[in-house]
Design a protein around this motif. Structure first.
Motif, short mmCIF file in Angstrom:
data_model
loop_
_atom_site.label_atom_id
_atom_site.label_comp_id
_atom_site.label_asym_id
_atom_site.label_seq_id
_atom_site.Cartn_x
_atom_site.Cartn_y
_atom_site.Cartn_z
N MET A 101 2.06 1.86 -3.50
CA MET A 101 0.97 2.28 -4.37
C MET A 101 0.59 3.74 -4.11
SD MET A 101 -1.53 -1.03 -4.74
CE MET A 101 -2.54 -0.15 -5.94
N ASP A 102 0.55 4.12 -2.85
CA ASP A 102 0.22 5.50 -2.52
C ASP A 102 1.25 6.45 -3.11
OD1 ASP A 102 -1.98 4.62 -1.11
OD2 ASP A 102 -1.02 4.78 0.86
N GLU A 149 -6.02 -6.18 -10.24
CA GLU A 149 -6.58 -5.11 -9.41
C GLU A 149 -5.61 -3.93 -9.31
OE1 GLU A 149 -8.14 -4.44 -4.79
OE2 GLU A 149 -7.70 -6.47 -5.54
N VAL A 150 -4.34 -4.24 -9.06
CA VAL A 150 -3.33 -3.18 -8.94
C VAL A 150 -3.18 -2.43 -10.26
CG1 VAL A 150 -0.86 -2.76 -8.62
CG2 VAL A 150 -2.07 -4.33 -7.09
N LEU A 210 0.77 6.68 -6.99
CA LEU A 210 -0.43 7.46 -7.33
C LEU A 210 -0.23 8.94 -7.04
CD1 LEU A 210 -3.16 5.01 -6.00
CD2 LEU A 210 -2.63 5.52 -8.39
N THR A 248 -5.27 -2.18 -12.77
CA THR A 248 -6.47 -1.39 -13.06
C THR A 248 -6.42 -0.04 -12.36
OG1 THR A 248 -7.82 -3.37 -13.40
CG2 THR A 248 -8.99 -1.33 -12.90
N THR A 249 -5.97 -0.06 -11.10
CA THR A 249 -5.86 1.19 -10.34
C THR A 249 -4.88 2.16 -11.00
OG1 THR A 249 -6.38 0.07 -8.26
CG2 THR A 249 -5.22 2.18 -8.10
N LYS A 259 -6.14 3.51 -14.46
CA LYS A 259 -7.19 4.53 -14.30
C LYS A 259 -6.58 5.91 -14.08
CE LYS A 259 -11.03 1.73 -12.52
NZ LYS A 259 -11.84 1.39 -11.32
N ASN A 260 -5.34 5.92 -13.60
CA ASN A 260 -4.63 7.17 -13.37
C ASN A 260 -3.63 7.47 -14.48
OD1 ASN A 260 -5.17 8.31 -10.39
ND2 ASN A 260 -5.42 6.09 -10.41
N GLN A 288 0.82 -1.21 0.00
CA GLN A 288 0.00 0.00 0.00
C GLN A 288 0.85 1.27 0.00
OE1 GLN A 288 -3.46 -0.11 -0.35
NE2 GLN A 288 -3.02 2.03 -0.87
#
Length: 237
Positions: free
Chosen positions: A78-79, A116-117, A82, A119-120, A123-124, A75
């Motif tokens: 990922m943060d 899932e990762v 992003l 896709t996140t 999307k960005n 996490q």
């Protein structure tokens, strides 16, 4: 031409070994770009023993080519990605205490998680790449996650090449052919060097990018950073 992305982890390691800000990571990254490097790669790990998370934030402000962030998508990672919005994120299945990357993803067992990762990130509008071994099944599994690219883990190739075993390239050729057929872009990295890069590049169809750090920095101790970058660029033509 295959793009050269320079991994600057070793610059951060040298800086951290003495404290302070020598060598200056940001200046080195800018110099690499001015010398012809076509991308900057970092691989921040949870213990921040080389690249710090703040380094990644600071580099985002000054990198003018492509910025690639590698790491295990916990996490915290990922943060960071992003927040920074790099050109590319490369997903690597590192154990927390790993000295360096030592395996690609099992894209079959981890397909749902990776999907899932990815896709996140997509999307960005962040290009995604998955670190995989030269295994056709793993390449096929990667395609099912929705990733844009794969990065072939090249340690086995480098070891075979050093022994004069040219057939060590064969699994990589087959993996790259399958990746191309499935519409995946192809990157590569790990233990690539001035000695083995040209044969690899000339053998692999549609190779878009190589990420090189440890060997490039070591070679620069002898030949100088600017010279080494241009030596790589010549071999990647």
């Amino acid at each position: 031409m295959t793009k050269l992305s320079v991994n600057v982890n070793k610059i951060a390691t040298l800086r951290n070994s003495r404290g302070g800000n020598v060598p200056d990571l940001l200046k080195v990254a800018m110099d690499i770009e001015s010398f012809g490097g076509q991308g900057i790669t970092v691989h921040p790990r949870p213990d921040e023993r080389h690249i710090r998370y703040q380094d990644a934030r600071d580099l985002k402000k000054i990198v003018r080519t492509e910025f690639n962030i590698e790491g295990n998508p916990i996490q915290k990672f990922m943060d960071l990605v992003l927040e920074i919005q790099p050109t590319q994120v490369t997903l690597v299945p590192d154990a927390v205490g790993a000295i360096t990357s030592n395996a690609g993803w099992d894209t079959i067992k981890n397909r749902s998680f990776l999907h899932e990762v990815i896709t996140t990130f997509k999307k960005n509008d962040i290009r995604t790449s998955i670190f995989v071994d030269a295994d056709i099944k793993m390449v096929e599994g990667a395609a099912e996650t929705g990733t844009d690219r794969i990065e072939l883990y090249t340690e086995n190739y480098a070891k075979s090449f050093a022994k004069g075993e040219m057939k060590g390239i064969d699994p990589f050729i087959k993996a790259a052919q399958v990746a191309s057929e499935l519409g995946l872009g192809i990157n590569a990295g790990h233990d690539l060097s001035l000695d083995n890069i040209k044969f690899f590049k000339d053998s692999i169809p549609n190779l878009l990018e190589v990420s090189i750090g440890h060997a490039l920095i070591c070679e620069s101790l002898y030949f100088g950073l600017e010279n080494v970058i241009n030596m790589y660029l010549n071999k990647l033509k």
